[in-house]
Design an enzyme around this catalytic site. Structure first.
Site, short mmCIF file in Angstrom:
data_model
loop_
_atom_site.label_atom_id
_atom_site.label_comp_id
_atom_site.label_asym_id
_atom_site.label_seq_id
_atom_site.Cartn_x
_atom_site.Cartn_y
_atom_site.Cartn_z
N GLU A 185 0.92 -1.25 0.08
CA GLU A 185 -0.06 0.22 0.03
C GLU A 185 1.06 1.10 0.18
O GLU A 185 1.96 1.18 0.65
CB GLU A 185 -0.87 0.21 1.17
CG GLU A 185 -1.52 -1.24 1.43
CD GLU A 185 -2.72 -0.99 2.46
OE1 GLU A 185 -3.31 -2.04 2.98
OE2 GLU A 185 -3.31 0.27 2.82
N CYS A 213 3.26 8.71 0.34
CA CYS A 213 3.85 7.80 1.79
C CYS A 213 4.13 6.67 1.36
O CYS A 213 2.96 5.85 0.80
CB CYS A 213 2.77 7.98 2.89
SG CYS A 213 2.92 6.95 4.14
N CYS A 250 5.92 -6.30 8.51
CA CYS A 250 6.72 -5.67 9.64
C CYS A 250 6.93 -6.74 10.53
O CYS A 250 6.11 -7.38 10.89
CB CYS A 250 6.05 -4.34 9.92
SG CYS A 250 7.11 -3.31 10.90
N CYS A 281 4.40 -3.14 16.65
CA CYS A 281 4.05 -2.18 17.71
C CYS A 281 2.33 -2.34 17.90
O CYS A 281 1.61 -2.59 16.85
CB CYS A 281 4.26 -0.60 16.89
SG CYS A 281 6.08 -0.37 16.59
N CYS A 320 -0.47 -0.47 15.80
CA CYS A 320 -0.36 -0.31 14.59
C CYS A 320 -1.13 -1.33 13.67
O CYS A 320 -0.83 -2.52 13.99
CB CYS A 320 1.10 -0.19 14.14
SG CYS A 320 1.51 -0.22 12.40
N CYS A 368 -1.97 6.82 9.26
CA CYS A 368 -0.89 6.04 9.87
C CYS A 368 -1.33 4.91 10.51
O CYS A 368 -2.49 4.89 11.26
CB CYS A 368 -0.26 6.79 10.86
SG CYS A 368 0.87 8.14 10.37
N1 SAH Z 1 8.37 1.34 11.21
C1 SAH Z 1 8.60 2.77 10.94
C2 SAH Z 1 7.61 3.45 9.97
C3 SAH Z 1 6.30 2.90 9.60
S1 SAH Z 1 5.02 3.57 10.72
C4 SAH Z 1 8.36 3.60 12.20
O1 SAH Z 1 7.92 2.72 13.30
O2 SAH Z 1 8.27 4.69 12.32
C5 SAH Z 1 4.87 5.08 10.40
C6 SAH Z 1 4.45 6.12 11.86
O3 SAH Z 1 3.07 5.71 11.86
C7 SAH Z 1 5.13 5.79 12.80
O4 SAH Z 1 5.47 6.89 13.69
C8 SAH Z 1 4.25 4.78 13.70
O5 SAH Z 1 4.50 4.87 15.01
C9 SAH Z 1 2.94 5.62 13.29
N2 SAH Z 1 1.75 4.85 13.72
C10 SAH Z 1 1.64 3.62 13.47
N3 SAH Z 1 0.21 3.32 13.76
C11 SAH Z 1 -0.10 4.32 14.28
C12 SAH Z 1 -1.52 4.57 14.84
N4 SAH Z 1 -2.62 3.72 15.06
N5 SAH Z 1 -1.89 5.94 15.07
C13 SAH Z 1 -0.97 6.93 14.87
N6 SAH Z 1 0.46 6.73 14.39
C14 SAH Z 1 0.49 5.37 14.21
#
Ligand code: SAH
Length: 356
Positions: free
Chosen positions: A93, A106, A113, A117, A120, A334
């Protein structure tokens, strides 16, 4: 097995070698490089390349293979989310956002991944493989061609952890910045990481003028460990230490991303603790009301909490912004990427009420 090579994976120098290996003249590489970065899909579209060479190229190589499987267009702000299929039929995506200063893409760096987290949507579905540099680049080329307008900015904030695919990301940066290609300035590119400390140090040595974003999301290890398993490997102090080295070497300001989660990381004490750790650094904090994903219980902080949090950081001289959410009606925000991808497996591919 198909051993054809993706021409988009090659630097200009590699393409010269590739042509030399085919018994061809090296100077042809520049013409081919220009064509493929312009976004042609078929080798026969290279009108200034002889038929004999095109036939030879077709035997041993191809140009990308990203196909638009689905496209969703936000009715609220025009943000576009693309589902692309790859040569091996995996799906990735990418998102295209329109700002006053132009188009921002983006893009994803991996299929799936490993970082897990908790907030996410890319988590829980596992990791399949790294994207090649050409597959990362192809997202930009394909969206730019579809939009019919130049993409000026890139955020590597889609699915995947870019620093876990370090070599391909660095090669991608070289490709996308190449003057014979898209020529997108490195200053217009942000790379977001969950904080792989040794890779942050390695990246500092490359001394690239990109913007490094750190997904911090917590002021201390106790809170961060609940959100991000990677914190057990690299503690907040270690990350901040690496960031200080990064800013000292590159003289570039770092962005700390902080997703605001009600009752988890948004208290006055949390703000004070964060401020005490990062004050005086060459940095900027981006507060993001968390995007709720439906099987996790995290709720967005209220505007009052966000304003208070921001006020505290600013009192310590830390520049802070709150990120505007785009594409909320198409799950383009995000952490919501990939979710759609999983649901898609069972969905009717051809219909979407948001399709543009
Ligand atoms: N792996 C990298 C890049 C991908 S995530 C990283 O961790 O930075 C891109 C951004 O989106 C990161 O800052 C991540 O923490 C954030 N993100 C992921 N899930 C989210 C959510 N549910 N709400 C807000 N930000 C989120």
């Amino acid at each position: 097995m198909d051993t054809k090579e993706n021409l988009l994976d090659m630097t200009l120098e590699e393409m010269q070698e590739f042509l030399a290996g085919l018994g061809q003249e090296r100077y042809r590489a520049k013409q081919i490089f220009q064509w493929i970065h312009k976004g042609i899909k078929d080798i026969d579209e290279m009108t200034n390349v002889s038929k004999a060479l095109r036939d030879e190229l077709k035997k041993v190589s191809y140009i990308g293979k990203l196909q638009i499987e689905q496209k969703f267009v936000s009715k609220i702000d025009g943000t576009k989310k693309y589902l692309f299929s790859l040569k091996d039929e995996n799906i990735i995506e990418s998102v295209l956002m329109e700002y006053k200063h132009g188009l921002t893409a983006c893009i994803s760096s991996q299929i799936g991944c490993k970082m897990g987290c908790k907030f996410c949507a890319s988590s829980g579905v596992g990791f399949i493989r790294n994207l090649s540099s050409g597959e990362i680049l192809d997202q930009i080329i394909s969206m730019q061609n579809d939009a019919g307008k130049r993409i000026g900015n890139i955020v590597i904030m889609g699915i995947g952890e870019p620093l876990d695919n370090y070599d391909n990301i660095l090669k991608f940066l070289k490709l996308v910045n190449h003057k014979e290609g898209l020529n997108i300035g490195l200053r217009h590119i942000s790379l977001s990481t969950c904080g792989l400390v040794p890779k942050i140090i390695e990246l500092s040595k490359e001394n690239l003028p990109i913007t490094l974003s750190i997904s911090l999301h917590a002021p201390n290890d106790a809170v961060r460990e609940k959100l991000m398993p990677i914190n057990r490997t690299f503690s907040i102090d270690k990350i901040i230490e690496a960031c200080k080295i990064y800013t000292e070497v590159t003289k570039r300001r770092i962005t700390f991303e902080y997703a605001m989660i009600r009752g988890v990381n948004d208290s006055k004490e949390n703000a004070l603790e964060l401020a005490s750790k990062i004050k005086g650094m060459l940095c900027h904090v981006n507060l993001i009301p968390i995007n709720q994903i439906h099987d996790v219980d995290f709720k967005k902080s209220g505007n009052v909490e966000i304003d208070k949090f921001m006020g505290i950081l600013e009192r310590y001289g830390i520049e802070t912004t709150v990120r505007r959410e785009l594409g909320s009606d198409i799950s383009a925000a995000c952490g919501q990427l990939r979710r759609g991808l999983m649901e898609r497996t069972n969905a009717d591919k051809t219909t979407s009420k948001n399709e543009g």
